[in-house]
Design a protein around this motif. Structure first.
Motif: not given
Length: 616
Positions: A413-434
């Motif tokens: 599955y080719r690259k370049g298809l990552d979702k553009d998340r909002t800064p809030e969404s990115e922060s929520i993911f990163k915080t919980e994953w850690k």
């Protein structure tokens, strides 16, 4: 032909999953099938086991049981009146909660419990712990806010000492807001309108709530990391300390016999060498016991019990130069089911601890040596059972903020298809994953981290994968199971190249990345068999390929295993069969959703699977 079928399947599945919400929508199932453990649940005292086996203290109080509840409009002030009783820790939508009501993004769920804390337990500090609450939680003690936590899968706690009344009677209130798929937060398979492979929402407290009574100076966290090559353990602790000089003392026991001890400054990592070290493996899951003491002079101020295991997960090479996964320096083909961890009566919450262990035990009896825990995180005790039993675990990050495009291509599955998340969404993911990685670093059974699944909300793949590898170099990282892969030079970012295909087994092309990535079939199978009287609903159940009898089902599965065996000499290092149990309208489980019917002869499965581990 198989690759063409694979592409057709992915196109079909993508279209199937994005049907309008009104198709296959359903209300809460208020008459679900029940597992054998449902009748064993004591509504006044469910899940009484100590909830944190990796760091045990003796002085604690379980707060599971009957609480008051109310569902109010979002933003309302604290309720004056409550609407009834709820059994904690079962989510409000579940049968075992005693409520079975939806909540949704426009409302908030409130809990209240009045309890007594004896004066003897207030000599130090009082900590209020939550195993997990989905999703945003604010805790009030005697009307005052103790704090707010966001995250549906990681444990958290508050020091409530300063909020306690002078008398023994105390009041705890909890406010929970959970938007499910109306928000960007990790939610796994939950959806407001359940359908196909998406299930009933889970709102509120879904793991044990408990009080812990600790000294003024105490050990707040323990991190144990094995160094298998050298027979060492690295012990790291966090402590909440008053002024003064403190020393940390660690003793290691093997079957009640002390085999090593050391001490050093609190807050500094301590290394312990184990004489004649014993490895942890799926055949011999050897665990060492730890006694960790915080000392001031010769006086023990605080003490916790823990355990650890010497094991190493790494990458090696077979005779053809293909990458393989090794456990303790030996190649091991890993084979296990996709395990979603859902229950017809408790949804995210198993009815009892016995039930929680049942799926692992039965999976092991069937001859699987690994479980892929799919877009859900379990209570600590689930991983403790895996540690004791010798079951390997691949741990997914729960998905959220979905909607990016998944574009099937031959072999990749080719690259370049990552979702553009909002800064809030990115922060929520990163915080919980850690937070998840921190909370579950302890468990030796976890050998692979999986940040993304099938491009569900996948974003900044290279950044997230490389951070995960750097944060925990003791495990392998499967960057995107069946998802959009990022190329890093001539290899896939991360350690593993993982494709999905239903129903037949396939593998990533060995010619593409076989000598620079571990090649994995991260999902396949999905053979369905609805069993009358044991389905979530009476009709319109679903499987990737359905059968009418157990004999037909077994015959088709045997063919899958024949095809799978042929891929191992070509470089396939692991495979994941969908799935452990039926879940809601999905009937492609090895067992029914209520766990009352095992659809395959267990010994036949075990014999088939043992042959996989002998293939060279």
């Amino acid at each position: 032909m198989k690759r063409f079928k694979h592409i057709l399947h992915q196109v079909y599945l993508f279209g199937f999953l994005i049907q309008p919400f009104f198709l296959q929508a359903q209300n809460l199932n208020t008459n679900p099938i029940l597992s054998p453990w449902a009748e064993k649940v004591d509504a006044n005292a469910p899940h009484q086991e100590y909830p944190r086996p990796q760091m045990v203290r003796e002085n604690w109080t379980n707060l599971n049981g009957s609480w008051d509840y109310a569902i109010l409009e979002k933003g309302s002030s604290k309720p004056e009146q409550f609407q009834g009783k709820i059994t904690v820790p079962f989510p409000i939508e579940s049968y075992l909660s005693g409520v079975m009501k939806p909540v949704g993004a426009e409302k908030e769920l409130w809990y209240k419990k009045t309890l007594t804390i004896a004066n003897k337990d207030r000599k130090g500090k009082v900590l209020l712990h939550f195993g997990a609450v989905d999703w945003e939680t604010e805790v009030f003690v005697n009307g005052k806010s103790a704090g707010i936590h966001q995250g549906g899968y990681d444990p958290f706690s508050f020091d409530i000492s300063s909020l306690l009344n002078k008398g023994q009677q105390q009041e705890i209130m909890v406010r929970v807001w959970d938007p499910t798929d109306d928000g960007p937060q990790p939610r796994g398979k939950q959806i407001n309108r359940p359908r196909s492979i998406w299930y009933t929402p889970v709102t509120g407290i879904w793991q044990t709530v408990w009080l812990e009574f600790v000294p003024e100076s105490y050990i707040s966290a323990v991190k144990i990391t094995p160094d298998w090559d050298n027979g060492n353990f690295l012990i790291e602790t966090d402590s909440d300390l008053n002024s003064g000089q403190f020393v940390l003392e660690v003793k290691v026991f093997d079957e009640n016999q002390m085999v090593a001890q050391t001490q050093g400054q609190s807050g500094k990592g301590l290394n312990l060498n184990i004489p004649n070290p014993k490895s942890w493996s799926q055949d011999n899951p050897h665990l060492y016991d730890f006694e960790i003491s915080l000392k001031r002079g010769n006086r023990v101020v605080d003490q916790v019990k823990s355990y650890g295991a010497l094991r190493k997960i790494s990458i090696g090479y077979d005779a053809n130069g293909m990458q393989v996964m090794e456990l303790n320096g030996k190649a091991l083909f890993q084979y296990g089911p996709l395990d979603q961890g859902w229950w017809p009566d408790g949804l995210y919450t198993a009815p009892t601890d016995e039930a929680l262990a049942f799926d692992i035990i039965k999976t092991q009896e069937m001859g699987f040596n690994m479980i892929r825990k799919h877009v859900k995180v379990e209570p600590a005790r689930w991983y403790y059972h895996c540690d004791k039993l010798g079951m390997l675990v691949w741990q997914d990050m729960p998905s959220g903020d979905m909607g990016n495009i998944w574009e099937p291509k031959p072999g990749i599955y080719r690259k370049g298809l990552d979702k553009d998340r909002t800064p809030e969404s990115e922060s929520i993911f990163k915080t919980e994953w850690k937070a998840i990685m921190d909370a579950f670093h302890h468990f030796p059974s976890i050998v692979v981290w999986v940040p993304f699944n099938e491009a569900w909300g996948q974003f900044k793949t290279k950044e997230i994968t490389e951070w995960t590898q750097a944060y925990d170099p003791t495990r392998l990282v499967n960057s995107a199971s069946g998802g959009n892969f990022e190329l890093e030079g001539n290899k896939i970012t991360g350690d593993i190249f993982d494709v999905h295909n239903y129903p037949d087994p396939v593998m990533p092309s060995p010619d593409l990345f076989g000598k620079v990535n571990v090649l994995v079939l991260g999902e396949y199978g999905g053979l369905g068999l609805p069993v009358e009287g044991h389905t979530w609903q009476d009709k319109d159940n679903w499987g990737y390929q359905s059968f009418k009898t157990q004999e037909e089902l077994l015959a088709r599965y045997e063919l899958l295993i024949v095809d799978l065996k042929a891929l191992i000499p070509k470089g396939l290092a692991a495979a994941v069969y969908t799935q452990t149990t039926d879940v809601e309208i999905e009937t492609n489980g090895l067992m029914t959703y209520d766990r009352k019917v095992i659809k395959f002869p267990v010994e036949v499965l075990r014999k088939l699977h043992m042959e996989l581990y002998l293939v060279k």
